[in-house]
Design a protein around this motif. Structure first.
Motif: not given
Length: 402
Positions: A132-133, A160-163, A181-183
């Motif tokens: 995800p970018s 909102g930049y959700q997946l 993923l960075t979370h």
């Protein structure tokens, strides 16, 4: 001799600042030169840098550990056993994970090496990894170094930049091996919600993939629910999670991180730890153990970051052509300047006209161009940060008025 022709593609393409200018804060010596010039360094995600961030009691524990006979000697490459026991307690209360400290935790020399080591067992040349970018640049680079192909799944501001799980379904192929993923997300600060993460878990299980999650920014989420994907049903056995003491506790210079995963994966990591990452500093592990015993000092960090994100949101959204969503986590701010022009030009303009160094969003993958990443966690003094933000706003208005 063309020595670069002997290198793999990822290294041959890389620029370290010796022959060309590089914008990335963590490459080359350019940032040290900017600091000497008095530039506000709001592009380096190191809490309160260059000011003091270590509490007195952690400093004492570190110095006491340095004076011990064990200090110059190796700890076992898998990590200090007392620290791992403390981490198992933290993982249960904070992350919803019940783990065996001697079978499911590996201490690493920081989370960057931990992230590389977490990906390394799985990615072979030609494998594809969904990312995800915008995302942490090392997510792309690590995969490329291993000969894999990073496949960006672009996130959208309007959600909102959700997946984007539909996009992931379109991009998955028989060669897809992993989701990385960075979370919470760096740079957008997004805390992925329960629907996104459950959808991701279903996707990973359905396509029989591996999930690697970097949770370096997990500690400050300002009321947003922070779920650990490995704790979702069916996910622990196929998830490798990387954690850090750098962002939450402000102990970046100690270089201590840790990996958590199922013992069938961990057995292989234990077997190769010496060859890839080596043992983490003996004294630094004792210092972070002391920090874990009394984490109350982090409340000061949370208070400062909360105030700063609100101030950045208020100030920057007053600039015509600039858009900022309220930061959801950590101490970063993701700023949309696409209506003003090229983000690389704007980054250079702010350096010259505001005396502030920020990150060009183009370095964070597809969806990043036209944005700035501003680190709000620098300096102990809130007013220094607010002053720099006001200079940024004034310079952006000047840039727009050209």
């Amino acid at each position: 001799m063309d020595i670069q022709s002997k290198m793999n593609d990822a290294f041959a393409r890389a620029q370290g600042g010796l022959f060309t200018a590089v914008e990335k804060a963590d490459v080359g010596g350019s940032y040290q030169e900017l600091e000497r010039r008095g530039i506000a360094l709001m592009g380096w995600a190191d809490p309160f840098m260059p000011d003091r961030s270590m509490p007195d009691f952690v400093e004492k524990a570190w110095l006491d550990a340095v004076r011990e006979d064990s200090a110059p000697h190796y700890t076992a490459p898998i990590g200090n056993p007392d620290l791992k026991v403390a981490l198992a307690r933290k993982l249960k209360t904070q992350n919803g994970l019940t783990v065996d400290p001697q079978r499911n935790i590996l201490i690493t020399p920081g989370s960057d090496s931990g992230l590389y080591f977490a990906v390394l067992p799985f990615v072979k040349p030609g494998d594809e990894v969904l990312i995800p970018s915008p995302s942490y640049p090392n997510n792309f680079l690590d995969v490329e170094i291993m000969g894999g192909r990073p496949v960006a799944v672009e996130l959208k501001a309007e959600t909102g930049y959700q997946l984007d799980l539909e996009a992931m379904e379109r991009l998955v192929t028989p060669r897809t091996k992993m989701v990385l993923l960075t979370h919470p997300n760096n740079p957008t600060t997004t805390v992925y919600d329960r629907d996104s993460l459950q959808g991701l878990a279903d996707f990973v299980i359905r396509h029989d993939l591996v999930l690697v999650v970097d949770q370096a920014f997990e500690d400050f989420t300002f009321g947003n629910e922070m779920l650990t994907p490995a704790a979702l049903p069916g996910m622990f056995e196929r998830t490798v999670t990387v954690f850090s003491f750098s962002k939450g506790m402000g102990l970046s210079g100690l270089r201590v991180g840790y990996i958590v995963c199922d013992d069938k994966i961990m057995d292989k990591l234990y077997a190769n730890a010496v060859a890839v990452i080596g043992a983490t500093s003996t004294s630094a592990q004792k210092a972070v153990l002391a920090a874990m015993e009394h984490p109350e000092f982090m409340e000061q960090f949370a208070h400062a970051y909360d105030n700063r994100r609100k101030m950045a949101f208020e100030l920057l959204n007053q600039v015509p052509g600039v858009s900022v969503q309220m930061p959801q986590s950590g101490f970063l701010c993701w700023v949309d300047v696409s209506a003003l022009g090229d983000s690389g030009e704007i980054t250079a303009w702010l350096l010259e006209h505001a005396g502030v160094s920020v990150n060009d969003g183009a370095n964070y993958g597809p969806g990043g161009a036209g944005h700035l990443r501003i680190v709000l966690g620098v300096y102990r003094d809130d007013e220094k940060v607010y002053d720099a933000l006001r200079r940024i706003c004034a310079a952006l208005k000047e840039f727009a008025a050209r």
